[in-house]
Enzyme design. Structure first.
Site, PDB file in Angstrom:
ATOM      1  N   SER A 141     -13.898  11.767 -23.667  1.00 23.82           N
ATOM      2  CA  SER A 141     -14.115  13.203 -23.483  1.00 23.82           C
ATOM      3  C   SER A 141     -13.273  13.652 -22.303  1.00 23.82           C
ATOM      4  CB  SER A 141     -15.594  13.468 -23.194  1.00 23.82           C
ATOM      5  OG  SER A 141     -15.806  14.782 -22.718  1.00 23.82           O
ATOM      6  N   TYR A 154     -23.566  11.824 -18.513  1.00 22.59           N
ATOM      7  CA  TYR A 154     -22.540  11.904 -19.559  1.00 22.59           C
ATOM      8  C   TYR A 154     -21.165  11.570 -18.979  1.00 22.59           C
ATOM      9  CZ  TYR A 154     -19.649  13.954 -23.287  1.00 22.59           C
ATOM     10  OH  TYR A 154     -18.727  14.156 -24.277  1.00 22.59           O
TER      11      TYR A 154
END
Length: 267
Positions: A141, A154
């Site tokens: 990501s 995350y």
């Protein structure tokens, strides 16, 4: 690696990027294994693959269960005789402000987003090394290169996956096994609206999962390592330049992002 004729395992394939990627790979001639917890959704994705690739199949597995992840590797090799390309795409969000984060939430995020890809890679790597051919595609990501407010767990999991990928790329040089790192930006998937996560503090324009999937498929047949998708965000922000700027001016970037995040807080 060529997609046509390859046996490709795609995790997180019941929605979002994975669900878009599997049919794209099948259309390009791959035998595709779609993996996720939700068997009913996997059936829908598989139905889009089999007209192009009748040998494609679904594996309903909870990748948060590391023992089940190891069994998945065995099942995939037994089904096809081997896996040529592994796409570690499964991931969960964890939009919780750091001062409200719990260790069970951190552990869950690391288990799904990092430990499961690591487990599956280690389990499948020996048969790739034996053939002197294979590929591991890790879908991290932008949050694995640039920290995002309210997403410390995350960020940690995606930073870990990025570092893991770089280490693999170095250590596997000359073995015939390729490694690729994909860094999606704002992609239109369910990750933005999940139970147990705080709402996103502001709206951003998103790119379709299909467009992202096409770029990942193109990356598989390209010769590089790191791929930003999209390379330029809606609105004109260059993803790679953002990462370079953050690295060159880390204190300035973090102070600016912290002030911006604080300005959006309602409590």
């Amino acid at each position: 690696m060529q997609i046509s004729g390859s046996r490709i395992l795609v995790t997180g394939a019941s929605s979002g990027i994975g669900a878009a990627l599997a049919p794209v790979l099948a259309e390009r001639g791959a035998i595709v294994g779609v993996v996720a917890r939700r068997a009913d959704r996997l059936a829908d994705v598989l139905a889009q693959c089999t007209p192009h690739s009748p040998e494609s199949r679904a594996f309903a597995v909870d990748l948060g269960d590391l023992a089940a992840t190891r069994r998945l590797a065995v099942d995939a090799v037994e089904a096809w005789g081997g896996v040529d390309i592994l796409v570690n795409n499964a991931g969960i969000p964890k939009r919780v402000r750091f001062d409200r984060l719990t260790m069970p939430e951190v552990e869950e995020t690391m288990r799904v987003n990092f430990l499961s890809p690591a487990e599956l890679t280690i389990a499948l790597l020996p048969q790739m090394l034996e053939r002197k051919a294979g590929m591991v595609v890790n879908v991290s990501s932008m949050g694995g290169r640039v920290a995002i407010a309210n997403e410390s767990a995350y960020n940690a999991s995606k930073f870990a996956l990025a570092g893991w990928s770089e280490g693999m790329r170095i250590d596997l040089e000359g073995t015939g096994v390729e490694v690729k790192l994909v860094l999606p930006g704002p992609i239109d998937t369910e990750i933005w609206d999940q139970p147990g996560n705080a709402p996103t503090p502001f709206e951003v324009e998103k790119v379709s999962a299909h467009d992202c999937a096409v770029e990942i498929a193109d990356a598989i047949e390209d010769g590089g390592f790191e791929y930003f998708t999209p390379q330029v965000f809606p609105g004109g922000l260059d993803a790679k330049e953002m990462v370079i700027g953050k690295t060159q001016h880390c204190d300035q970037y973090l102070a600016g992002m912290a002030a911006f995040a604080a300005s959006l807080r309602k409590d």
